[in-house]
Design a protein around this motif. Sequence first.
Motif, short mmCIF file in Angstrom:
data_model
loop_
_atom_site.label_atom_id
_atom_site.label_comp_id
_atom_site.label_asym_id
_atom_site.label_seq_id
_atom_site.Cartn_x
_atom_site.Cartn_y
_atom_site.Cartn_z
N UNK A 39 46.53 69.90 31.13
CA UNK A 39 45.15 69.95 31.21
C UNK A 39 44.53 70.49 32.51
N UNK A 40 43.33 71.14 32.46
CA UNK A 40 42.36 71.43 33.49
C UNK A 40 42.21 70.16 34.27
N UNK A 41 42.62 70.04 35.45
CA UNK A 41 42.33 68.76 36.13
C UNK A 41 41.98 68.93 37.76
N UNK A 42 40.83 68.05 38.22
CA UNK A 42 40.28 68.20 39.46
C UNK A 42 40.65 66.76 39.99
N UNK A 51 41.29 73.81 40.68
CA UNK A 51 41.85 73.38 39.41
C UNK A 51 43.37 73.24 39.62
N UNK A 52 43.91 72.02 39.06
CA UNK A 52 45.21 71.70 38.94
C UNK A 52 45.62 71.61 37.35
N UNK A 53 46.93 71.74 37.00
CA UNK A 53 47.57 71.15 35.57
C UNK A 53 47.83 69.54 35.81
N UNK A 69 50.82 65.56 38.59
CA UNK A 69 50.23 66.65 38.31
C UNK A 69 51.58 67.77 38.35
N UNK A 70 51.31 68.87 37.49
CA UNK A 70 52.33 69.64 37.05
C UNK A 70 52.37 70.89 38.16
N UNK A 71 51.12 71.33 38.28
CA UNK A 71 50.73 72.61 38.90
C UNK A 71 49.65 72.49 40.01
#
Length: 491
Positions: A39-42, A51-53, A69-71
């Motif tokens: 998911x779009x994650x801050x 944005x991270x994943x 966090x994946x990405x």
Amino acid sequence: SEKIYKEPYRPQFHFTPETHWMNDPNGMVYYEGEYHLFYQYHPESSVWGPMHWGHAVSKDLVHWEHLPIALYPDSLGYIFSGSAVMDYENTSGFGSKDKPAMVAIYTYHNMEGEKAGRNDFQSQGIAYSLDKGRTWTKYEKNPVLKNPGIRDFRDPKVIWHKESKKWIMTLAVQDHTSFYSSKNLIDWTFESDFGKEFGSHGGVWECPDLFPINVEGTDEEKWILIVSIGAGGPNGGSTTQYFVGDFNGKEFVSIGNDTKWLDYGRDNYAGVTWSNVPEEDGRVLFIGWMSNWQYATVVPTYKWRSANTFPRELVLKKEDNNYHLNSVPVKELELIREECYIIPNQDIKGNFDVTNTIPFKAIPLEIDLEIAWDEQPQKFGVKLSNSAGEELEAFYSGVNESFTIDRTKLKNISFSDVFASIDKAKISCKTGIKLQILIDESSIEVFVNDGELVMTDQFFSAEKFDKIDVVSSGNNISVKEAKFYKLKSVW
Ligand code: FRU
């Protein structure tokens, strides 16, 4: 953990990040017994930012385990929305046939480029994982799809197209979708555009999805193209539309040009479907972001912001040559049903208060109603209330043949000018209605007539709702089924 997830408004059976900001669900893929949800994650605040994943997995679509966090953003930009697939045939060469790579295809959003006034700041990158999505390696020659000079060029959704033995990427490009194909997930060839003259254009096109689905109970295959639009939904703000048509590996041809909405509520955006769901399961599984860009960043939750919809199965129906995509909660909902209270079948006129009979009054709750009538009632539905004088109503009106969620009678609405709303959708129920309603601490999802019409809305009541009425007025109704399930917290 104990304290987290007990905060006011914290959803008890919907996915939320432990802390901080989330928007679109990304890269949903099934592999070796796990449903992945990125998911779009801050991770640094409860509003949108770099944005991270984020990442979570579930064995049953209901109970989620948070993972690291994946990405992370890199020199090419923030990691915007996208998809993930299992590369079982090792077309990319990143894994092997024994150990297939999970490949994520996402948008790079380059802030410096945007600030410098360039138009080509969004491009597509890929990354792969050989350990069930736990750690990721970005492809060293990213981006794999450069930007031709178009401001909005994002949210790649990739599927394997069996017939042409190619990967197909559906991309949101401002006011249309573009299709690209690839043999290896690395080299992409433009195929066609769709949509400038189709559907709704109240906002920028985002987060598309393209997939085949059989008409329920038949071998007839159709293709669905889902497109979220940033603004201009039937009840305001961001929302999701879909098209039914055919896809031959190059072009999508839509049947008709009317706008079809996946959900008529205010809070279901940017949803897409899971990749690689096992064939023996065969379901099309969907999850959306349960918010709206109109107020997403200011809703009154501070530790975390935003939840996802309850996962849904999409079902294609055909009647009189019209195709319609229904959404229903996934059957795994059963896993969290705790106590059930059944109201005996009966004929009812007027108000019908179940508070004193139902042995539990608490949210989270599922309400399943099947009602018949000879003459349509003025009003039939459900009303939640509390001693603070707040109300939330979800009801069918036989007078104007429509379904409504009214969230104007809440006290905590001042965080946004447009949050308090009466959301409406046309539906004709001549002989009765079926309602399946899922209520969590701060959301209601209503599935009318087996998901023919769906409305998803958030609410933030100043006090917890502890009174439930089934409201009917006008003509007599007859209760065929009325079940109230107390739902378990999954956290
Ligand atoms: C949709 C969206 C996407 C984009 C992402 C950025 O909500 O605007 O188009 O990739 O959010 O977080």
